[in-house]
Design a protein around this motif. Structure first.
Motif, PDB file in Angstrom:
ATOM      1  N   GLY A 240       8.117  20.575  25.010  1.00 50.09           N
ATOM      2  CA  GLY A 240       9.892  20.425  24.592  1.00 50.09           C
ATOM      3  C   GLY A 240      10.333  19.420  23.927  1.00 50.09           C
ATOM      4  N   ARG A 241       8.862  18.431  23.095  1.00 51.92           N
ATOM      5  CA  ARG A 241       9.261  17.266  22.511  1.00 51.92           C
ATOM      6  C   ARG A 241       8.481  17.261  21.801  1.00 51.92           C
ATOM      7  NH1 ARG A 241      10.820  12.813  26.001  1.00 51.92           N
ATOM      8  NH2 ARG A 241      11.191  11.383  24.082  1.00 51.92           N
ATOM      9  N   ARG A 242       8.522  16.922  20.264  1.00 53.00           N
ATOM     10  CA  ARG A 242       7.355  16.299  19.532  1.00 53.00           C
ATOM     11  C   ARG A 242       6.149  15.971  20.395  1.00 53.00           C
ATOM     12  NH1 ARG A 242       7.557  12.976  13.833  1.00 53.00           N
ATOM     13  NH2 ARG A 242       6.273  13.956  12.537  1.00 53.00           N
ATOM     14  N   SER A 243       5.017  15.908  20.646  1.00 54.31           N
ATOM     15  CA  SER A 243       4.155  15.673  21.031  1.00 54.31           C
ATOM     16  C   SER A 243       2.439  15.011  20.036  1.00 54.31           C
ATOM     17  CB  SER A 243       3.315  17.035  21.780  1.00 54.31           C
ATOM     18  OG  SER A 243       2.926  18.291  21.269  1.00 54.31           O
ATOM     19  N   VAL A 244       1.681  14.059  20.496  1.00 55.52           N
ATOM     20  CA  VAL A 244       0.762  13.608  18.587  1.00 55.52           C
ATOM     21  C   VAL A 244      -0.603  14.974  19.374  1.00 55.52           C
ATOM     22  CG1 VAL A 244      -1.603  12.688  19.562  1.00 55.52           C
ATOM     23  CG2 VAL A 244       0.808  11.221  20.159  1.00 55.52           C
ATOM     24  N   ALA A 245      -1.150  15.236  18.871  1.00 56.88           N
ATOM     25  CA  ALA A 245      -1.853  17.017  18.583  1.00 56.88           C
ATOM     26  C   ALA A 245      -3.807  16.177  18.852  1.00 56.88           C
ATOM     27  CB  ALA A 245      -2.119  17.233  17.829  1.00 56.88           C
ATOM     28  N   VAL A 246      -4.297  16.628  19.292  1.00 55.04           N
ATOM     29  CA  VAL A 246      -5.354  16.121  19.794  1.00 55.04           C
ATOM     30  C   VAL A 246      -6.454  16.935  19.715  1.00 55.04           C
ATOM     31  CG1 VAL A 246      -7.405  15.466  20.616  1.00 55.04           C
ATOM     32  CG2 VAL A 246      -4.981  13.879  20.749  1.00 55.04           C
ATOM     33  N   ALA A 247      -7.373  17.644  18.199  1.00 52.77           N
ATOM     34  CA  ALA A 247      -8.436  19.130  18.140  1.00 52.77           C
ATOM     35  C   ALA A 247      -9.328  18.879  19.217  1.00 52.77           C
ATOM     36  CB  ALA A 247      -8.317  18.740  16.513  1.00 52.77           C
ATOM     37  N   THR A 248      -9.010  19.534  19.702  1.00 52.31           N
ATOM     38  CA  THR A 248     -10.843  19.295  20.585  1.00 52.31           C
ATOM     39  C   THR A 248     -12.175  20.981  19.921  1.00 52.31           C
ATOM     40  OG1 THR A 248     -10.157  20.826  21.830  1.00 52.31           O
ATOM     41  CG2 THR A 248      -9.474  18.975  22.489  1.00 52.31           C
ATOM     42  N   ASP A 249     -11.932  21.198  18.490  1.00 50.07           N
ATOM     43  CA  ASP A 249     -12.514  21.856  18.007  1.00 50.07           C
ATOM     44  C   ASP A 249     -12.872  21.625  16.476  1.00 50.07           C
ATOM     45  OD1 ASP A 249     -11.543  24.524  17.111  1.00 50.07           O
ATOM     46  OD2 ASP A 249     -10.946  23.826  19.237  1.00 50.07           O
ATOM     47  N   ASP A 250     -13.826  22.315  15.625  1.00 50.31           N
ATOM     48  CA  ASP A 250     -13.236  22.427  14.299  1.00 50.31           C
ATOM     49  C   ASP A 250     -12.144  22.882  13.573  1.00 50.31           C
ATOM     50  OD1 ASP A 250     -15.652  19.922  14.358  1.00 50.31           O
ATOM     51  OD2 ASP A 250     -17.208  21.577  13.185  1.00 50.31           O
TER      52      ASP A 250
ATOM     53  N   LEU B 225     -14.817  19.166   5.534  1.00 46.38           N
ATOM     54  CA  LEU B 225     -16.590  18.194   5.886  1.00 46.38           C
ATOM     55  C   LEU B 225     -16.672  19.337   7.448  1.00 46.38           C
ATOM     56  CD1 LEU B 225     -14.118  15.382   7.296  1.00 46.38           C
ATOM     57  CD2 LEU B 225     -16.157  15.375   5.434  1.00 46.38           C
ATOM     58  N   ALA B 226     -16.521  20.138   7.267  1.00 44.52           N
ATOM     59  CA  ALA B 226     -17.455  20.813   8.779  1.00 44.52           C
ATOM     60  C   ALA B 226     -17.904  21.453   8.043  1.00 44.52           C
ATOM     61  CB  ALA B 226     -16.099  21.738   9.826  1.00 44.52           C
ATOM     62  N   ASP B 227     -17.492  22.209   6.573  1.00 46.75           N
ATOM     63  CA  ASP B 227     -18.708  23.011   5.963  1.00 46.75           C
ATOM     64  C   ASP B 227     -19.785  22.154   5.604  1.00 46.75           C
ATOM     65  OD1 ASP B 227     -19.900  23.655   3.343  1.00 46.75           O
ATOM     66  OD2 ASP B 227     -18.328  25.335   4.133  1.00 46.75           O
ATOM     67  N   LYS B 228     -21.213  22.869   5.875  1.00 46.63           N
ATOM     68  CA  LYS B 228     -22.136  21.536   6.451  1.00 46.63           C
ATOM     69  C   LYS B 228     -22.835  21.487   4.450  1.00 46.63           C
ATOM     70  CE  LYS B 228     -22.951  21.870  10.103  1.00 46.63           C
ATOM     71  NZ  LYS B 228     -21.746  22.221  10.646  1.00 46.63           N
ATOM     72  N   GLY B 229     -22.696  22.968   3.693  1.00 45.15           N
ATOM     73  CA  GLY B 229     -22.803  22.410   2.204  1.00 45.15           C
ATOM     74  C   GLY B 229     -21.643  21.674   1.837  1.00 45.15           C
ATOM     75  N   GLU B 230     -20.395  21.610   1.850  1.00 37.09           N
ATOM     76  CA  GLU B 230     -19.516  20.508   0.964  1.00 37.09           C
ATOM     77  C   GLU B 230     -19.520  19.344   1.563  1.00 37.09           C
ATOM     78  OE1 GLU B 230     -16.706  20.432  -0.446  1.00 37.09           O
ATOM     79  OE2 GLU B 230     -18.248  22.311  -1.948  1.00 37.09           O
TER      80      GLU B 230
ATOM     81  N   ASP C 279     -23.840  15.724  10.604  1.00 36.96           N
ATOM     82  CA  ASP C 279     -23.035  16.354  11.053  1.00 36.96           C
ATOM     83  C   ASP C 279     -21.534  15.084  10.944  1.00 36.96           C
ATOM     84  OD1 ASP C 279     -23.322  19.256  11.126  1.00 36.96           O
ATOM     85  OD2 ASP C 279     -24.433  18.866  13.383  1.00 36.96           O
ATOM     86  N   PHE C 280     -20.472  15.757  10.559  1.00 43.15           N
ATOM     87  CA  PHE C 280     -19.614  15.454  10.684  1.00 43.15           C
ATOM     88  C   PHE C 280     -18.450  15.960  11.150  1.00 43.15           C
ATOM     89  CE2 PHE C 280     -16.512  11.233   8.589  1.00 43.15           C
ATOM     90  CZ  PHE C 280     -15.575  12.614   9.227  1.00 43.15           C
ATOM     91  N   ASN C 281     -17.619  15.596  12.335  1.00 45.68           N
ATOM     92  CA  ASN C 281     -17.163  16.692  13.502  1.00 45.68           C
ATOM     93  C   ASN C 281     -15.586  16.189  12.971  1.00 45.68           C
ATOM     94  OD1 ASN C 281     -18.717  18.654  13.999  1.00 45.68           O
ATOM     95  ND2 ASN C 281     -20.024  16.452  15.478  1.00 45.68           N
ATOM     96  N   PRO C 282     -14.385  16.988  12.700  1.00 46.54           N
ATOM     97  CA  PRO C 282     -13.563  16.051  12.198  1.00 46.54           C
ATOM     98  C   PRO C 282     -12.087  16.184  13.728  1.00 46.54           C
ATOM     99  CG  PRO C 282     -13.166  18.486  10.775  1.00 46.54           C
ATOM    100  CD  PRO C 282     -15.059  18.442  11.789  1.00 46.54           C
TER     101      PRO C 282
END
Length: 419
Positions: free
Chosen positions: A90-100, A130-135, A300-303
């Motif tokens: 209903g209004r602009r919110s802060v997004a928090v990602a919980t997975d890659d 960053l989530a790609d292990k090779g990259e 690992d780098f989890n963004p």
């Protein structure tokens, strides 16, 4: 207005949306985020699989947005689901990602989602790299960040040659964020001890979609991690360091027992990497201290917000997701020292203790009770998520036992191992 501010200075007029992609209803990261914002009076909305997940039944959740997914849907469909969830707030919110995967989509579709969500100004393609292990291995090499030797092989011959050159055992990992959901090559981080086991996982004629990584033996290594929140240009706003003591399965997988330990050297290394690549937002970095050469090596780098982020808090009450909210709403982030705390994940940690004690014939380190422990599930002011988790955990155990009873147990070749 002052009436809209929490004791930490968070703007209670700006809600939070926890964004998720894929099916993982037992997420203590999401529960932790709901509690850390809800306790300060910030409205929290969360994308959930159903209304009976531990996240959905928390007393601190403002609204559960039921939006089940597998992560295998077309990107446009997944982004549409995120957009609809954001509209429901209903209004602009802060997004928090919980997975890659959620972090990748939020970054790559930031312009489209900007009318509904407040997002950190991370370069659009960076979370996917960053989530790609090779990259990640290539980025670390370019910025002089130590890592175990690693390679994303082009074919089976290159995979076998690398394993022979480095010497067995070696570690296999799924390479990319979405590929681990759509075409997982291994079920989890996997140690193979010889070429026979390698070929059982990656049979002849297949194109291995794995990263092969040097194995760092546990007797010569320590597990560490950094959780941090960075502002524009990769400037660190909050940096925390800690030791991983136990995991499930033992030696791999999720952290089940950890301890916050101030480590200025590691904090500086993580901050330098984020500045150099311009990373903005919340991140969870896994490191191994190689005792043979004394170097911390990034594995690992989890963004996104890490599962155990609630281990870390400053004397001012700042954790990484609170720092993100303060930053995205234009408020200062207090720079207090991190508290000495520990973290435990309930019955999963009990399993880790039992299996480790049986394997090593001694109580595992950190198995005794500790004061100041942040518990992933059980807490006095919000007990229902722990009950919901216990029911789901019991169901998973029952299903696993029944599969074993009918001969469906997974072979020992694809055994999870240390990173």
């Amino acid at each position: 207005m002052d009436t809209e501010q929490s004791p930490l200075g968070l703007d209670r007029a700006v809600p939070v949306l926890l964004v998720k992609v894929g099916h993982y209803p037992q997420s203590h990261s999401a529960v932790g985020a709901v509690r850390t914002f809800g306790r300060l009076g910030v409205p929290v909305h969360a994308m959930v699989e159903d209304r009976l997940t531990p996240t959905a039944v928390s007393r601190y959740l403002t609204r559960a947005v039921v939006a089940p997914s597998t992560g295998c849907e077309p990107p446009g469909q997944l982004v549409a689901a995120i957009r609809e969830a954001a509209r429901a707030v209903g209004r602009r919110s802060v997004a928090v990602a919980t997975d890659d995967e959620a972090a990748v989509l939020l970054a790559e579709h930031a312009e489209e989602l900007a009318p509904f969500l407040l997002l950190p100004p991370v370069p659009p393609g960076l979370p996917r790299r960053l989530a790609d292990k090779g990259e990640l291995a290539r980025l670390c090499a370019a910025h002089d960040i130590p890592t175990p030797r690693a390679l994303a092989p082009r074919d089976l011959d290159e995979l076998r040659a690398s394993a022979r050159e480095w010497g067995y055992p070696v570690v296999l990992k799924n390479v990319g964020s979405f590929s681990r959901l759509r075409r997982p090559a291994v079920g989890a981080t996997t140690v193979v001890s010889d070429e026979r086991e390698l070929l059982a996982v990656c049979p002849a004629g297949s194109v291995p979609s794995v990263l092969v990584q040097e194995y760092l033996p546990p007797e010569h290594a320590e597990d560490w991690f950094t959780h941090l929140c960075c502002g524009p240009g990769g400037e660190p706003l909050a940096v925390f360091t800690g030791r991983k003591l136990r995991s499930w399965p033992p030696g791999a997988g999720i952290t089940t027992r950890a301890r916050a330990v101030a480590n200025p050297e590691l904090a500086a290394l993580a901050a330098r990497l984020c500045r150099q690549i311009g990373y903005s937002g919340v991140a969870d970095l896994d490191w191994r201290l190689d005792l043979r050469d004394g170097r911390y090596k990034l594995v690992d780098f989890n963004p996104r917000a890490g599962a155990q982020f609630r281990l870390f808090e400053t004397a001012d009450g700042v954790d990484v997701v609170r720092a993100l909210h303060l930053s995205l709403t234009g408020r200062p982030v207090p720079r207090g020292a991190q508290l000495a705390r520990s973290f435990g994940v309930g019955q999963v940690d009990l399993l880790s203790v039992a299996v480790t004690a049986w394997q090593e014939r001694r109580p595992p380190r950190g198995s005794g009770p500790r004061r100041g422990t942040e518990r992933a599930w059980l807490c006095r002011d919000d007990p229902v998520p722990a009950l919901a988790e216990a029911v789901r955990f019991g169901g998973r155990v029952a299903v696993g036992l029944s599969r074993r009873a009918v001969g469906g147990a997974v072979s020992g070749v694809r055994r999870p191992g240390r990173r």
